[in-house]
Design a protein around this motif. Structure first.
Motif, PDB file in Angstrom:
ATOM      1  N   GLN A 184      -0.830  55.304 -23.988  1.00 28.94           N
ATOM      2  CA  GLN A 184      -1.900  54.338 -24.279  1.00 28.94           C
ATOM      3  C   GLN A 184      -1.502  53.108 -24.517  1.00 28.94           C
ATOM      4  O   GLN A 184      -1.953  51.856 -24.007  1.00 28.94           O
ATOM      5  CB  GLN A 184      -3.098  54.796 -25.533  1.00 28.94           C
ATOM      6  CG  GLN A 184      -3.602  55.987 -25.206  1.00 28.94           C
ATOM      7  CD  GLN A 184      -4.652  56.119 -26.308  1.00 28.94           C
ATOM      8  OE1 GLN A 184      -4.358  56.319 -27.480  1.00 28.94           O
ATOM      9  NE2 GLN A 184      -6.168  56.386 -25.999  1.00 28.94           N
ATOM     10  N   ARG A 185      -0.312  53.077 -25.251  1.00 32.22           N
ATOM     11  CA  ARG A 185       0.379  51.439 -25.582  1.00 32.22           C
ATOM     12  C   ARG A 185       1.027  51.078 -24.123  1.00 32.22           C
ATOM     13  O   ARG A 185       0.708  49.832 -24.001  1.00 32.22           O
ATOM     14  CB  ARG A 185       1.483  51.851 -26.446  1.00 32.22           C
ATOM     15  CG  ARG A 185       0.717  52.229 -28.098  1.00 32.22           C
ATOM     16  CD  ARG A 185       1.899  52.536 -29.019  1.00 32.22           C
ATOM     17  NE  ARG A 185       2.790  51.636 -29.221  1.00 32.22           N
ATOM     18  CZ  ARG A 185       4.071  51.661 -29.862  1.00 32.22           C
ATOM     19  NH1 ARG A 185       4.157  52.995 -30.389  1.00 32.22           N
ATOM     20  NH2 ARG A 185       4.871  50.834 -29.973  1.00 32.22           N
ATOM     21  N   LEU A 186       1.443  51.983 -23.244  1.00 32.51           N
ATOM     22  CA  LEU A 186       2.163  51.588 -22.117  1.00 32.51           C
ATOM     23  C   LEU A 186       0.919  51.053 -21.047  1.00 32.51           C
ATOM     24  O   LEU A 186       1.403  49.993 -20.624  1.00 32.51           O
ATOM     25  CB  LEU A 186       2.753  52.641 -21.520  1.00 32.51           C
ATOM     26  CG  LEU A 186       4.203  53.011 -21.763  1.00 32.51           C
ATOM     27  CD1 LEU A 186       4.575  54.302 -20.998  1.00 32.51           C
ATOM     28  CD2 LEU A 186       5.156  51.799 -21.189  1.00 32.51           C
ATOM     29  N   GLN A 187      -0.254  51.775 -21.254  1.00 31.20           N
ATOM     30  CA  GLN A 187      -1.173  51.203 -20.465  1.00 31.20           C
ATOM     31  C   GLN A 187      -1.557  49.889 -20.818  1.00 31.20           C
ATOM     32  O   GLN A 187      -1.918  49.055 -19.711  1.00 31.20           O
ATOM     33  CB  GLN A 187      -2.661  52.196 -20.461  1.00 31.20           C
ATOM     34  CG  GLN A 187      -3.616  51.964 -19.464  1.00 31.20           C
ATOM     35  CD  GLN A 187      -4.614  52.851 -19.539  1.00 31.20           C
ATOM     36  OE1 GLN A 187      -4.987  53.322 -20.713  1.00 31.20           O
ATOM     37  NE2 GLN A 187      -5.398  53.496 -18.491  1.00 31.20           N
ATOM     38  N   LYS A 188      -1.899  49.554 -22.131  1.00 30.82           N
ATOM     39  CA  LYS A 188      -2.157  48.203 -22.507  1.00 30.82           C
ATOM     40  C   LYS A 188      -1.124  47.153 -22.132  1.00 30.82           C
ATOM     41  O   LYS A 188      -1.423  46.003 -21.795  1.00 30.82           O
ATOM     42  CB  LYS A 188      -2.259  48.040 -23.818  1.00 30.82           C
ATOM     43  CG  LYS A 188      -3.549  48.986 -24.241  1.00 30.82           C
ATOM     44  CD  LYS A 188      -3.746  48.879 -26.138  1.00 30.82           C
ATOM     45  CE  LYS A 188      -4.946  49.687 -26.518  1.00 30.82           C
ATOM     46  NZ  LYS A 188      -5.168  49.610 -27.792  1.00 30.82           N
ATOM     47  N   LEU A 189       0.228  47.354 -22.242  1.00 30.98           N
ATOM     48  CA  LEU A 189       1.291  46.637 -21.861  1.00 30.98           C
ATOM     49  C   LEU A 189       1.389  46.299 -20.583  1.00 30.98           C
ATOM     50  O   LEU A 189       1.568  45.028 -20.149  1.00 30.98           O
ATOM     51  CB  LEU A 189       2.534  47.337 -22.581  1.00 30.98           C
ATOM     52  CG  LEU A 189       2.710  47.086 -24.044  1.00 30.98           C
ATOM     53  CD1 LEU A 189       3.960  47.757 -24.485  1.00 30.98           C
ATOM     54  CD2 LEU A 189       2.977  45.583 -24.425  1.00 30.98           C
ATOM     55  N   GLU A 190       1.157  47.230 -19.531  1.00 27.86           N
ATOM     56  CA  GLU A 190       1.331  46.986 -18.220  1.00 27.86           C
ATOM     57  C   GLU A 190       0.085  46.304 -17.869  1.00 27.86           C
ATOM     58  O   GLU A 190       0.112  45.316 -16.875  1.00 27.86           O
ATOM     59  CB  GLU A 190       1.202  48.574 -17.468  1.00 27.86           C
ATOM     60  CG  GLU A 190       2.755  49.213 -17.516  1.00 27.86           C
ATOM     61  CD  GLU A 190       2.404  50.551 -17.237  1.00 27.86           C
ATOM     62  OE1 GLU A 190       1.218  51.137 -17.026  1.00 27.86           O
ATOM     63  OE2 GLU A 190       3.561  51.310 -17.027  1.00 27.86           O
ATOM     64  N   LYS A 191      -1.147  46.298 -18.301  1.00 32.13           N
ATOM     65  CA  LYS A 191      -2.063  45.302 -18.059  1.00 32.13           C
ATOM     66  C   LYS A 191      -1.790  44.013 -18.584  1.00 32.13           C
ATOM     67  O   LYS A 191      -2.101  43.039 -17.880  1.00 32.13           O
ATOM     68  CB  LYS A 191      -3.416  46.121 -18.693  1.00 32.13           C
ATOM     69  CG  LYS A 191      -4.226  47.170 -17.931  1.00 32.13           C
ATOM     70  CD  LYS A 191      -5.402  47.413 -18.742  1.00 32.13           C
ATOM     71  CE  LYS A 191      -6.078  48.636 -18.099  1.00 32.13           C
ATOM     72  NZ  LYS A 191      -7.508  49.096 -18.882  1.00 32.13           N
ATOM     73  N   GLN A 192      -1.263  44.120 -19.771  1.00 28.58           N
ATOM     74  CA  GLN A 192      -0.895  42.586 -20.179  1.00 28.58           C
ATOM     75  C   GLN A 192       0.239  41.960 -19.151  1.00 28.58           C
ATOM     76  O   GLN A 192       0.206  40.781 -18.996  1.00 28.58           O
ATOM     77  CB  GLN A 192      -0.388  42.753 -21.563  1.00 28.58           C
ATOM     78  CG  GLN A 192       0.247  41.522 -22.148  1.00 28.58           C
ATOM     79  CD  GLN A 192       0.818  41.761 -23.540  1.00 28.58           C
ATOM     80  OE1 GLN A 192       0.008  42.099 -24.462  1.00 28.58           O
ATOM     81  NE2 GLN A 192       1.997  41.514 -23.979  1.00 28.58           N
ATOM     82  N   GLN A 193       1.259  43.009 -18.744  1.00 28.12           N
ATOM     83  CA  GLN A 193       2.300  42.324 -18.037  1.00 28.12           C
ATOM     84  C   GLN A 193       1.578  41.718 -16.572  1.00 28.12           C
ATOM     85  O   GLN A 193       2.092  40.895 -16.057  1.00 28.12           O
ATOM     86  CB  GLN A 193       3.120  43.496 -17.492  1.00 28.12           C
ATOM     87  CG  GLN A 193       4.131  43.026 -16.469  1.00 28.12           C
ATOM     88  CD  GLN A 193       5.141  44.287 -16.269  1.00 28.12           C
ATOM     89  OE1 GLN A 193       6.072  44.198 -16.632  1.00 28.12           O
ATOM     90  NE2 GLN A 193       4.625  45.252 -15.775  1.00 28.12           N
ATOM     91  N   CYS A 194       0.417  42.714 -15.954  1.00 27.27           N
ATOM     92  CA  CYS A 194      -0.069  42.060 -15.052  1.00 27.27           C
ATOM     93  C   CYS A 194      -0.803  40.647 -15.160  1.00 27.27           C
ATOM     94  O   CYS A 194      -0.657  39.856 -14.379  1.00 27.27           O
ATOM     95  CB  CYS A 194      -1.190  43.085 -14.652  1.00 27.27           C
ATOM     96  SG  CYS A 194      -1.999  42.606 -13.014  1.00 27.27           S
ATOM     97  N   ARG A 195      -1.354  40.550 -16.216  1.00 30.79           N
ATOM     98  CA  ARG A 195      -2.180  39.259 -16.563  1.00 30.79           C
ATOM     99  C   ARG A 195      -1.091  38.142 -16.805  1.00 30.79           C
ATOM    100  O   ARG A 195      -1.455  36.996 -16.155  1.00 30.79           O
ATOM    101  CB  ARG A 195      -2.827  39.314 -17.991  1.00 30.79           C
ATOM    102  CG  ARG A 195      -4.355  40.128 -17.821  1.00 30.79           C
ATOM    103  CD  ARG A 195      -5.103  39.869 -18.985  1.00 30.79           C
ATOM    104  NE  ARG A 195      -4.396  40.119 -20.508  1.00 30.79           N
ATOM    105  CZ  ARG A 195      -4.512  41.396 -20.869  1.00 30.79           C
ATOM    106  NH1 ARG A 195      -5.155  42.581 -20.201  1.00 30.79           N
ATOM    107  NH2 ARG A 195      -3.991  41.811 -22.004  1.00 30.79           N
TER     108      ARG A 195
END
Length: 243
Positions: free
Chosen positions: A188-199
């Motif tokens: 879950q934390r990875l998913q949030k960070l990957e979305k953040q990375q995309c932004r």
């Protein structure tokens, strides 16, 4: 010539000066002889006082320079009968003295040719200074844009690098996770960070687009300055003695 009128002839930036010049342009101004009185001037003007007892010619030209902005200049050109040229400041101060129109004065072709040559030289120097000033403005704007661009991109790249490190660290933890609950929390934390990375990557692209847009605006501004248009207009010519 009335003293109050003469005083505004070269102050084009003053609202009243602009009105006087605009009104004066509609009036015919044949060459005339105007005697200036420095002896009764309340303030001592050394440059004009040095002309006492001397005679010469001068003319006033209006120069308009249009580039990024419109610039108006009033340029004096003149010389003594001895042949010595007068500087702009001296001629401006001459018009702060009271003057008396003594009648019409014919201007010979030789004198007019000399005045025209001096006016052309003054105009060329003024246009050159205007270009230098515009160049200085452009260089400062360019440096400011480049500094802003560097700061903007560097800040965005630092944020992206920090997020990448967090993702890398979480992936190591995921490989070491023992329970499903631990694995789920990490994913879950990875998913949030990957979305953040995309932004953050999109933010960098947006920053680069904004930088390019500002640079295009700056180039357009420079091109307008380079596409400089000038025009000049002779306002009057006089024969002057200083008393």
């Amino acid at each position: 010539m009335a003293r109050s009128t003469a005083r505004f002839l070269y102050r084009v930036s003053h609202p009243l000066g602009e009105h006087v010049i605009k009104s004066a342009k509609t009036v015919e101004t044949p060459s005339a002889r105007i005697a200036f009185d420095v002896s009764h001037h309340p303030a001592r003007i050394h440059a004009v006082k040095a002309l006492r007892g001397r005679v010469g010619f001068l003319s006033l030209t209006r120069l308009v320079v249009e580039s990024y902005e419109r610039e108006d200049y009033l340029l004096f050109s003149g010389f003594e009968d001895t042949g010595a040229s007068l500087d702009q400041e001296t001629m401006e101060k001459l018009f702060s003295c009271s003057g008396c129109v003594q009648g019409h004065e014919d201007v010979s072709a030789t004198v007019q040719q000399r005045l025209n040559a001096e006016a052309a030289r003054h105009a060329k120097a003024t246009i050159s200074r205007s270009l230098e000033q515009n160049s200085g403005h452009f260089n400062r704007a360019r440096d400011k844009l480049e500094q802003w661009a560097d700061d903007r991109v560097l800040s965005a790249e630092k944020e992206l690098a920090a997020t990448k490190e967090q993702i890398k660290s979480l992936r190591r933890l995921a490989r070491q996770a023992v329970t499903l609950e631990e694995q789920h929390e990490i994913q879950q934390r990875l998913q949030k960070l990957e979305k953040q990375q995309c932004r953050q990557r999109q933010d960098i692209f947006k920053a680069e687009d904004e930088i390019m847009e500002k640079r295009d605006t700056l180039i357009d501004s420079l091109e307008r300055r380079l596409a400089q248009h000038t025009e000049s207009e002779a306002l009057f010519t006089i024969r002057w003695p200083v008393q």
